[in-house]
Scaffold this active site. Structure first.
Site, PDB file in Angstrom:
ATOM      1  N   TYR A   1      -0.742  -1.714  -1.448  1.00  0.00           N
ATOM      2  CA  TYR A   1      -1.720  -2.802  -1.482  1.00  0.00           C
ATOM      3  C   TYR A   1      -1.201  -4.036  -0.754  1.00  0.00           C
ATOM      4  CZ  TYR A   1      -4.862  -0.312  -4.604  1.00  0.00           C
ATOM      5  OH  TYR A   1      -5.742   0.598  -5.132  1.00  0.00           O
TER       6      TYR A   1
ATOM      7  N   GLU B   1      -5.466   2.872 -11.664  1.00  0.00           N
ATOM      8  CA  GLU B   1      -4.734   3.983 -11.052  1.00  0.00           C
ATOM      9  C   GLU B   1      -3.480   4.341 -11.850  1.00  0.00           C
ATOM     10  OE1 GLU B   1      -4.399   2.539  -7.038  1.00  0.00           O
ATOM     11  OE2 GLU B   1      -6.588   2.566  -6.827  1.00  0.00           O
TER      12      GLU B   1
END
Length: 406
Positions: free
Chosen positions: A98, A140
């Site tokens: 990310y 996640e």
């Protein structure tokens, strides 16, 4: 939620960013892959980059998330985040990636918008990005923790390879090592990762088309994509005895635990999740009312027709309606031979139209097929009184539903 400082900035700049996001995302991917070409090896789909669907999906997700923050300040778009998170975990996306995305996405925003990206604007959109990223990372992590193992890719051996129609193939896998396997849920998918022609690893998601809850086998049915990278290798190169890498099962469009009526509306290879759900209901002796609806070009192109017909016959409360673009009156006979009776099989010529049939009240609807098909059938279901909140959909590849709505 957005801070009081960021909110007015996002309100003022969302139209501009939204209008340019289609140009920003290609630039972002170009920058990221130039710096991190390894991300194309087994993580990002090269085909989806080439045809632009990945860029459209990212643009739609960003616009949808920012709009939700403005219109619903006390909540997050849980359904959107869940769908993205399940796709991410099926590809092994990790938290550190990310930061990579952030770096190159914001470089692309600054390059495209130029002087419009003041420090204040950059800070506000940084806040939006990390609100979305942090929410996804949390989901996640939870999905990874639910698995029976800590591995991303596991070896599974092909034990059966059987044509499901002239253009589709059913593969049955068994574990090739002693890694604990996670049982799936009807409607879920696994990623398959294989080397393609130039040796690059590419991953694709395929629905578990039968026996989803098993830990001893995985069953998928794939459609040959002429010009594709993965399906030609699957259909033409992979043979019984070969070992292939599979992910754990993921996907949030799954059979619910209730006992209310179900409507399964599919088209083409989108029948795979419906076939999985029907198999589970038949195996467990379910008494639920089930209306299975399928549209295809012809009887010959209908993958898993025998499996679906047989399982409908095994479920007391199930009936099946089929729409074929090419009229084939012998379909009723096929239904009779599959399960000993054809009274619960309705055939139609042309395209699926819910106005032609009676829908059970208070039903949950599951859609899978090409995006225009799902949008049309969803509208028909709503017109017949089914609440939008009871309509669920599954998309093969990047989710362009969001992109088309923004």
């Amino acid at each position: 939620m957005l801070s009081d400082t960021a909110r007015p900035v996002i309100e003022a700049t969302l139209p501009l960013v939204g209008s340019r996001i289609g140009e920003i995302t290609p630039l972002f991917y170009q920058k990221m892959f130039a710096a991190h070409p390894e991300l194309l090896n087994g993580t990002f789909s090269r085909a989806n980059q080439a045809n632009g669907t990945q860029r459209q999906a990212l643009a739609g997700a960003i616009a949808a998330f920012a709009s939700h923050l403005l219109n619903n300040p006390d909540t997050l778009p849980e359904a959107v985040l869940s769908r993205i998170a399940h796709k991410h975990t099926s590809l092994g996306i990790t938290e550190d990636q990310y930061q990579i995305v952030y770096k190159y996405l914001f470089e692309a925003i600054a390059e495209d918008l130029g002087e419009a990206v003041t420090d204040e604007v950059a800070a506000a959109w940084t806040e939006v990005y990390w609100l979305m990223a942090d929410a996804l990372v949390k989901i996640e992590k939870g999905l990874y923790a639910q698995q029976a193992n800590t591995k991303m890719w596991m070896p599974w051996r092909v034990v059966e390879k059987v044509p499901a129609s002239p253009t589709t193939m059913t593969f049955v896998f068994e574990p090739a090592d002693d890694t604990p396997a996670t049982p799936g849920q009807p409607g879920q998918f696994v990623s398959v990762r294989i080397p393609v022609a130039d040796g690059l690893l590419q991953a694709r998601q395929y629905t578990l088309s039968a026996d989803a809850e098993s830990t001893e086998r995985r069953v998928i049915t794939t459609k040959f994509n002429d010009g594709g990278e993965v399906s030609p290798v699957m259909h033409e190169k992979i043979q019984v005895g070969d070992v292939v890498e599979l992910s754990n099962p993921y996907g949030d469009v799954t059979l619910d635990d209730g006992d209310g009526p179900l409507i399964l509306a599919t088209a083409g290879i989108g029948c795979t999740p419906a076939a999985s759900i029907l198999r589970a209901l038949a195996t467990h002796g379910s008494g639920r009312e089930v209306l299975a609806l399928h549209a295809d070009r012809s009887l010959d192109t209908w993958a898993l027709s025998d499996q679906m017909l047989q399982d409908v016959e095994r479920i007391d409360g199930a009936r099946l309606a089929v729409w074929l673009e090419q009229a084939q009156p012998e379909l009723t006979a096929v239904g009779a031979t599959a399960g000993g009776g054809s009274a619960r099989l309705d055939t139609h010529e042309g395209f699926m139209n819910l106005a032609e049939i009676d829908l059970p009240e208070d039903a949950s609807v599951y859609l899978c097929g090409p995006l225009p098909f799902m949008q049309k059938v969803r509208s028909q279901a709503i017109a017949k009184g089914i609440p939008a909140t009871k309509i669920h959909y599954e998309v093969f590849g990047p989710d362009l539903w969001l992109a088309s709505a923004n």
